[in-house]
Design an enzyme around this catalytic site. Structure first.
Site, mmCIF file in Angstrom:
data_model
loop_
_atom_site.group_PDB
_atom_site.id
_atom_site.type_symbol
_atom_site.label_atom_id
_atom_site.label_comp_id
_atom_site.label_asym_id
_atom_site.label_seq_id
_atom_site.Cartn_x
_atom_site.Cartn_y
_atom_site.Cartn_z
ATOM 1 N N LYS A 1 0.886 -1.284 -0.058
ATOM 2 C CA LYS A 1 0.159 -0.170 -0.097
ATOM 3 C C LYS A 1 1.006 1.200 -0.043
ATOM 4 C CE LYS A 1 -3.916 -2.156 2.480
ATOM 5 N NZ LYS A 1 -4.574 -2.246 3.832
ATOM 6 N N TYR B 1 -12.238 -3.907 -2.829
ATOM 7 C CA TYR B 1 -12.855 -4.009 -1.495
ATOM 8 C C TYR B 1 -14.243 -4.938 -1.739
ATOM 9 C CZ TYR B 1 -9.062 -2.542 0.907
ATOM 10 O OH TYR B 1 -7.670 -2.342 1.502
ATOM 11 N N ASN C 1 -1.741 0.258 7.368
ATOM 12 C CA ASN C 1 -1.164 -1.167 7.652
ATOM 13 C C ASN C 1 -0.147 -1.871 6.605
ATOM 14 O OD1 ASN C 1 -2.914 -2.008 6.025
ATOM 15 N ND2 ASN C 1 -4.353 -2.913 7.614
ATOM 16 N N HIS D 1 -1.782 -5.219 1.728
ATOM 17 C CA HIS D 1 -3.094 -5.942 1.623
ATOM 18 C C HIS D 1 -2.708 -7.528 1.498
ATOM 19 C CE1 HIS D 1 -6.863 -7.626 0.501
ATOM 20 N NE2 HIS D 1 -6.338 -8.167 -0.514
ATOM 21 N N GLU E 1 -9.508 -11.484 -6.850
ATOM 22 C CA GLU E 1 -8.505 -10.267 -6.692
ATOM 23 C C GLU E 1 -7.548 -10.290 -7.808
ATOM 24 O OE1 GLU E 1 -8.857 -9.398 -1.954
ATOM 25 O OE2 GLU E 1 -7.085 -10.046 -2.752
HETATM 26 P P1 GDP Z 1 -7.344 -7.206 6.182
HETATM 27 O O1 GDP Z 1 -7.619 -8.227 5.121
HETATM 28 O O2 GDP Z 1 -6.333 -7.747 7.112
HETATM 29 O O3 GDP Z 1 -6.702 -6.108 5.397
HETATM 30 O O4 GDP Z 1 -8.591 -6.651 6.909
HETATM 31 P P2 GDP Z 1 -10.254 -6.479 6.261
HETATM 32 O O5 GDP Z 1 -10.223 -7.121 5.001
HETATM 33 O O6 GDP Z 1 -10.819 -6.853 7.412
HETATM 34 O O7 GDP Z 1 -10.307 -5.166 6.350
HETATM 35 C C1 GDP Z 1 -9.834 -4.451 5.029
HETATM 36 C C2 GDP Z 1 -9.289 -2.867 5.491
HETATM 37 O O8 GDP Z 1 -10.475 -2.264 6.178
HETATM 38 C C3 GDP Z 1 -8.434 -2.752 6.566
HETATM 39 O O9 GDP Z 1 -7.011 -2.696 6.312
HETATM 40 C C4 GDP Z 1 -8.652 -1.599 7.361
HETATM 41 O O10 GDP Z 1 -8.173 -0.096 6.481
HETATM 42 C C5 GDP Z 1 -10.139 -1.317 7.216
HETATM 43 N N1 GDP Z 1 -10.810 -2.021 8.555
HETATM 44 C C6 GDP Z 1 -11.198 -3.241 8.615
HETATM 45 N N2 GDP Z 1 -11.539 -3.316 10.002
HETATM 46 C C7 GDP Z 1 -11.617 -2.089 10.603
HETATM 47 C C8 GDP Z 1 -11.960 -1.667 11.823
HETATM 48 O O11 GDP Z 1 -12.234 -2.460 12.651
HETATM 49 N N3 GDP Z 1 -11.750 -0.186 12.122
HETATM 50 C C9 GDP Z 1 -11.243 0.584 11.032
HETATM 51 N N4 GDP Z 1 -11.149 1.817 11.389
HETATM 52 N N5 GDP Z 1 -11.072 0.047 9.888
HETATM 53 C C10 GDP Z 1 -11.045 -1.429 9.517
HETATM 54 MG MG MG Z 2 -9.369 -8.482 3.828
#
Ligand code: GDP
Ligand code: MG
Length: 201
Positions: free
Chosen positions: A14, A54, A156, A159, A170
């Site tokens: 990212k 997403y 973070n 991805h 994806e």
């Molecule tokens: P990943 O697969 O570990 O990247 O996580 P997810 O697919 O669950 O979420 C995608 C993105 O959504 C994350 O990289 C965060 O930017 C955002 N996100 C997910 N869960 C949260 C949350 O509880 N709070 C906030 N602020 N952002 C979140």
């Molecule tokens: Mg994810």
């Protein structure tokens, strides 16, 4: 049985990964695992591509919205929306702003249990609590609490696909079929072959 040795996953470095000069460090961690890099490109994503990425999982808005509402409440803040879908839209807007601000690097990796192995190397979503030894645990410091207060996406670094099905969709979104390379890596013999006859002279 599914061919786990051919499993594919998608990784995106990212904008913060690029801007913090962590490209080599991040790729190194995936490469040394034994997985094989089969596609790579650098680009600036637009809004449409980020949203499509997403929204591949039709449950994403609802799930991420609900998780975010729970996260706000756990740090004693009132979420801007109590409806998970509206909250999901809000997070998606922040992610669009994040993804479109700089080039990113998109890669497909292949090998035994690629999705799970890459998730393990990557670490949990929230850097504050991701394990040491993972990319998100070692190289960054963000939290949902601060990201939410500042009304931005959590930074973070990477991805990584969440499941083989998500990975397939994806990879299809980010790469043309001709951009995925089919080749043998010599390492694969020691990783996968049953017979190890050809090593000793
Ligand atoms: P990943 O697969 O570990 O990247 O996580 P997810 O697919 O669950 O979420 C995608 C993105 O959504 C994350 O990289 C965060 O930017 C955002 N996100 C997910 N869960 C949260 C949350 O509880 N709070 C906030 N602020 N952002 C979140
Ligand atoms: Mg994810």
């Amino acid at each position: 049985m599914k061919n786990f040795k051919k499993e594919k996953t998608l990784i995106i470095i990212k904008p913060d990964g690029i801007q913090r000069s962590l490209i080599g460090e991040i790729i190194k961690r995936y490469e040394r695992s034994g997985l094989k890099l089969i596609a790579l490109k650098m680009l600036v994503p637009d809004k449409n591509l980020t949203q499509k990425h997403y929204l591949i999982d039709p449950q994403w808005k609802q799930k991420t919205g609900q998780n975010t509402i729970n996260a706000y409440r756990s740090h004693n803040e009132t979420p801007p929306f109590s409806d998970p879908t509206k909250m999901g839209n809000f997070i998606l807007d922040k992610l669009v702003k994040y993804f479109t601000c700089s080039p990113v690097i998109v890669m497909a990796w292949q090998g035994m249990h690629a999705v799970e192995i890459v998730r393990k190397i990557t670490g949990g979503t929230e850097p504050k609590s991701s394990d040491m030894g993972t990319i998100r645990g070692d190289f960054t410091i963000d939290s949902y609490a601060i990201a939410d207060t500042d009304k931005r996406a959590v930074r973070n670094l990477v991805h990584a696909s969440g499941s083989p099905e998500e990975a397939e969709a994806e990879i299809k979104l980010w790469f043309k079929p001709s951009e995925i390379l089919n080749y043998r890596l010599l390492n694969e013999e020691i990783l996968y072959d049953v017979n190890l006859d050809g090593i000793l002279e």
